[in-house]
Design a protein around this motif. Structure first.
Motif, PDB file in Angstrom:
ATOM      1  N   THR A 219       0.828  -1.212   0.000  1.00 18.29           N
ATOM      2  CA  THR A 219       0.000   0.000   0.000  1.00 18.29           C
ATOM      3  C   THR A 219       0.860   1.258   0.000  1.00 18.29           C
ATOM      4  O   THR A 219       1.811   1.373   0.757  1.00 18.29           O
ATOM      5  CB  THR A 219      -0.979   0.010   1.199  1.00 18.29           C
ATOM      6  N   GLY A 220       0.480   2.177  -0.875  1.00 16.31           N
ATOM      7  CA  GLY A 220       1.216   3.446  -0.942  1.00 16.31           C
ATOM      8  C   GLY A 220       0.379   4.593  -0.399  1.00 16.31           C
ATOM      9  O   GLY A 220       0.666   5.747  -0.678  1.00 16.31           O
ATOM     10  N   HIS A 247      -2.143  -5.633  -4.079  1.00 12.75           N
ATOM     11  CA  HIS A 247      -1.372  -4.420  -4.353  1.00 12.75           C
ATOM     12  C   HIS A 247      -2.308  -3.227  -4.546  1.00 12.75           C
ATOM     13  O   HIS A 247      -2.991  -3.133  -5.555  1.00 12.75           O
ATOM     14  CB  HIS A 247      -0.525  -4.675  -5.613  1.00 12.75           C
ATOM     15  N   GLN A 248      -2.336  -2.326  -3.558  1.00 13.80           N
ATOM     16  CA  GLN A 248      -3.112  -1.076  -3.654  1.00 13.80           C
ATOM     17  C   GLN A 248      -2.177  -0.028  -4.221  1.00 13.80           C
ATOM     18  O   GLN A 248      -1.150   0.286  -3.633  1.00 13.80           O
ATOM     19  CB  GLN A 248      -3.635  -0.688  -2.261  1.00 13.80           C
ATOM     20  N   ILE A 293       3.939  -4.137   2.847  1.00 16.18           N
ATOM     21  CA  ILE A 293       4.950  -3.218   2.295  1.00 16.18           C
ATOM     22  C   ILE A 293       4.244  -1.881   2.162  1.00 16.18           C
ATOM     23  O   ILE A 293       3.215  -1.793   1.476  1.00 16.18           O
ATOM     24  CB  ILE A 293       5.454  -3.697   0.911  1.00 16.18           C
ATOM     25  N   SER A 294       4.765  -0.815   2.816  1.00 14.37           N
ATOM     26  CA  SER A 294       3.935   0.382   2.957  1.00 14.37           C
ATOM     27  C   SER A 294       4.748   1.660   3.136  1.00 14.37           C
ATOM     28  O   SER A 294       5.889   1.627   3.588  1.00 14.37           O
ATOM     29  CB  SER A 294       3.054   0.179   4.209  1.00 14.37           C
ATOM     30  N   LYS A 309       1.379  -6.164  12.856  1.00 10.75           N
ATOM     31  CA  LYS A 309       1.706  -6.695  11.531  1.00 10.75           C
ATOM     32  C   LYS A 309       3.201  -6.523  11.261  1.00 10.75           C
ATOM     33  O   LYS A 309       3.796  -5.493  11.630  1.00 10.75           O
ATOM     34  CB  LYS A 309       0.938  -5.927  10.441  1.00 10.75           C
ATOM     35  N   ALA A 310       3.802  -7.515  10.608  1.00 12.89           N
ATOM     36  CA  ALA A 310       5.200  -7.389  10.186  1.00 12.89           C
ATOM     37  C   ALA A 310       5.230  -6.539   8.924  1.00 12.89           C
ATOM     38  O   ALA A 310       4.631  -6.911   7.920  1.00 12.89           O
ATOM     39  CB  ALA A 310       5.779  -8.766   9.907  1.00 12.89           C
ATOM     40  N   ALA A 311       5.897  -5.393   8.986  1.00 11.18           N
ATOM     41  CA  ALA A 311       5.866  -4.471   7.847  1.00 11.18           C
ATOM     42  C   ALA A 311       7.261  -4.097   7.380  1.00 11.18           C
ATOM     43  O   ALA A 311       8.206  -4.037   8.173  1.00 11.18           O
ATOM     44  CB  ALA A 311       5.106  -3.201   8.226  1.00 11.18           C
ATOM     45  N   VAL A 312       7.363  -3.862   6.066  1.00 18.94           N
ATOM     46  CA  VAL A 312       8.556  -3.241   5.480  1.00 18.94           C
ATOM     47  C   VAL A 312       8.133  -1.839   5.092  1.00 18.94           C
ATOM     48  O   VAL A 312       7.255  -1.667   4.239  1.00 18.94           O
ATOM     49  CB  VAL A 312       9.035  -4.023   4.233  1.00 18.94           C
ATOM     50  N   PHE A 313       8.711  -0.825   5.727  1.00 19.62           N
ATOM     51  CA  PHE A 313       8.314   0.555   5.465  1.00 19.62           C
ATOM     52  C   PHE A 313       9.258   1.224   4.465  1.00 19.62           C
ATOM     53  O   PHE A 313      10.478   1.110   4.573  1.00 19.62           O
ATOM     54  CB  PHE A 313       8.295   1.370   6.756  1.00 19.62           C
ATOM     55  N   ILE A 314       8.647   1.929   3.520  1.00 16.39           N
ATOM     56  CA  ILE A 314       9.395   2.749   2.561  1.00 16.39           C
ATOM     57  C   ILE A 314       8.871   4.169   2.753  1.00 16.39           C
ATOM     58  O   ILE A 314       7.832   4.546   2.197  1.00 16.39           O
ATOM     59  CB  ILE A 314       9.156   2.245   1.114  1.00 16.39           C
TER      60      ILE A 314
END
Ligand SMILES: CC(=O)N[C@H]1[C@@H](OP(=O)(O)OP(=O)(O)OC[C@H]2O[C@@H](n3ccc(=O)[nH]c3=O)[C@H](O)[C@@H]2O)O[C@H](CO)[C@@H](O)[C@@H]1O
Length: 391
Positions: A219-220, A247-248, A293-294, A309-314
């Protein structure tokens, strides 16, 4: 804080203001609903007026939730290091909007006579918050991000009661407001916390979802993020061998991504679900997601930590005061997320996601650290602050 006696519910009138983005708008809506529920549980009522910008997200959210709405003029001051650029035609027009907005807000506040005013940030909060102070109504400001936004800074200086989302914000508050600040957390819409994973694939129409594999939610934010979209697109052939992907991507990106997904092996493509925006299915999608992924906007972080939640942040590099990088770093330092803080490319995104998919214990450890940072009772804490201020 005053005693609990001061917070005893009674019939209340509330003006709420804030908006521009989901990050300011949803916490306001959540606080209104929580305050109404608290009052109604004791046989009392709440009358609410939302004051925001015309044709805005907050107007849509207020009206679809049956909340009376009035618009005032707002001005966004575009900051620039070059003083000449500050005197741009757009800034000059917006500067004249500010006093007009204050006058409009003042008349709304004086007519509605609220017991308390809640401001959740965004440019529109400035005229309404200032009008509240001019009319001597109690003003509570809620800040979602670690550092106070510009609007909330102005209102803090005008003497608002400050509620912040993180303890680390207190030391960063303007002098004079630190002593009275309350840490509430950032209110999360209650429905976000009660999603059902088994409903998600059906709700999305995601017929190729493989229940044997983990699910990655990308999500972006409401507009989508070209940076996240492009990097995810490039690792899809690898990612889809290990996971389902929701994929949003934002309305502007959906066509190009759909076209490039046509090149995927059909056996993999069926595990990929692309959508511009996730609406009412969001709670179920979050419940289903094993890895996210966010971007690291404050609203998304509040939701992902409350859920664990396990997240990968960008992080969005151009966020005000670089606050998204600050949010992501803060969580990474305590093992509550993975953050890509420098250059982002398909190789380092894949390297960040790989251990989370390969080892459920790794992602569970991160998820559980994330949950320890969450504040699922933030709305109730903010309600306490509002009731105290209103008395
Ligand atoms: C670009 C920008 O100015 N970003 C700021 C904005 O974030 P912005 O509002 O863009 O992002 P947030 O993460 O705060 O909130 C996004 C909200 O939209 C929801 N959502 C998103 C996508 C979707 O398809 N469906 C959906 O419902 C998310 O679940 C979340 O509730 O305000 C935040 C709070 O002040 C700041 O931290 C951000 O830096």
């Amino acid at each position: 804080m005053n005693s609990t006696h001061d917070r005893s519910p009674r019939n209340l009138r509330l003006i709420v203001t804030g908006g521009g983005t989901g990050g300011h708008t949803y916490p306001a809506l959540t606080a209104v609903n929580a305050l109404r529920a608290r009052l109604e549980s004791t046989g009392h009522s709440l009358e609410v007026l939302w004051v925001g910008a015309a044709d805005s997200l907050e107007q849509r959210v207020a009206t679809t939730n049956g909340i009376a709405f009035e618009a005032v003029a707002t001005g966004k001051i575009r900051r620039s290091k070059n003083p000449i650029k500050m005197v741009s035609p757009a800034n000059v027009k917006d500067m004249t909007n500010v006093p007009r907005g204050v006058a409009q807000a003042r008349s709304l506040v004086s007519d509605f006579a609220p017991d308390v005013v809640l401001a959740t940030g965004g440019y529109v909060a400035v005229p309404v918050g200032l009008a509240a102070r001019m009319c001597r109504r109690p003003l509570v400001v809620h800040e979602q991000t670690v550092r106070l936004g510009l609007a909330n800074k102005v209102l803090a200086r005008a003497g608002a009661q400050i509620a912040v989302s993180a303890q680390s914000s207190v030391a960063l508050l303007p002098e004079g407001s630190q002593g009275t600040a309350v840490v509430t957390g950032n209110p999360v819409r209650p429905e976000v916390l009660t999603g059902q994973p088994q409903r998600a694939a059906e709700g999305l129409g995601f017929t190729g979802h493989d229940p044997e594999l983990p699910t990655v939610y990308v999500t972006g934010g409401a507009q989508g993020s070209a940076q996240i979209n492009n990097n995810v697109r490039d690792i899809l052939p690898w990612l889809l061998t290990r996971a389902n992907v929701v994929h949003q991507c934002g309305a502007n990106n959906v066509d190009a991504l759909r076209e490039s997904a046509q090149g995927l092996d059909p056996a993999l493509a069926q595990r990929y679900h692309l959508t511009a925006f996730v609406g009412p299915e969001l709670p179920d999608v979050l419940a289903l997601a094993d890895v996210v992924i966010s971007r690291s906007g404050a609203g998304t972080i509040a939701e992902l930590t409350a859920l664990g939640k396990a997240a990968v942040f960008i992080p969005l590099a151009s966020s005000a005061g670089n606050e998204q990088a600050h949010n992501a770093r803060h969580l990474q330092e305590s093992g509550a997320a993975v953050a890509l803080l420098g250059e982002v490319n398909p190789a380092n995104l894949q390297a960040a996601v790989e251990p989370l998919l390969a080892d459920p214990a790794t992602r569970d450890a991160i998820a559980s650290q994330a949950r320890s940072k969450g504040m699922p009772d933030a709305a109730e804490r903010l309600v306490d602050v509002l009731l105290t201020a209103a008395n």
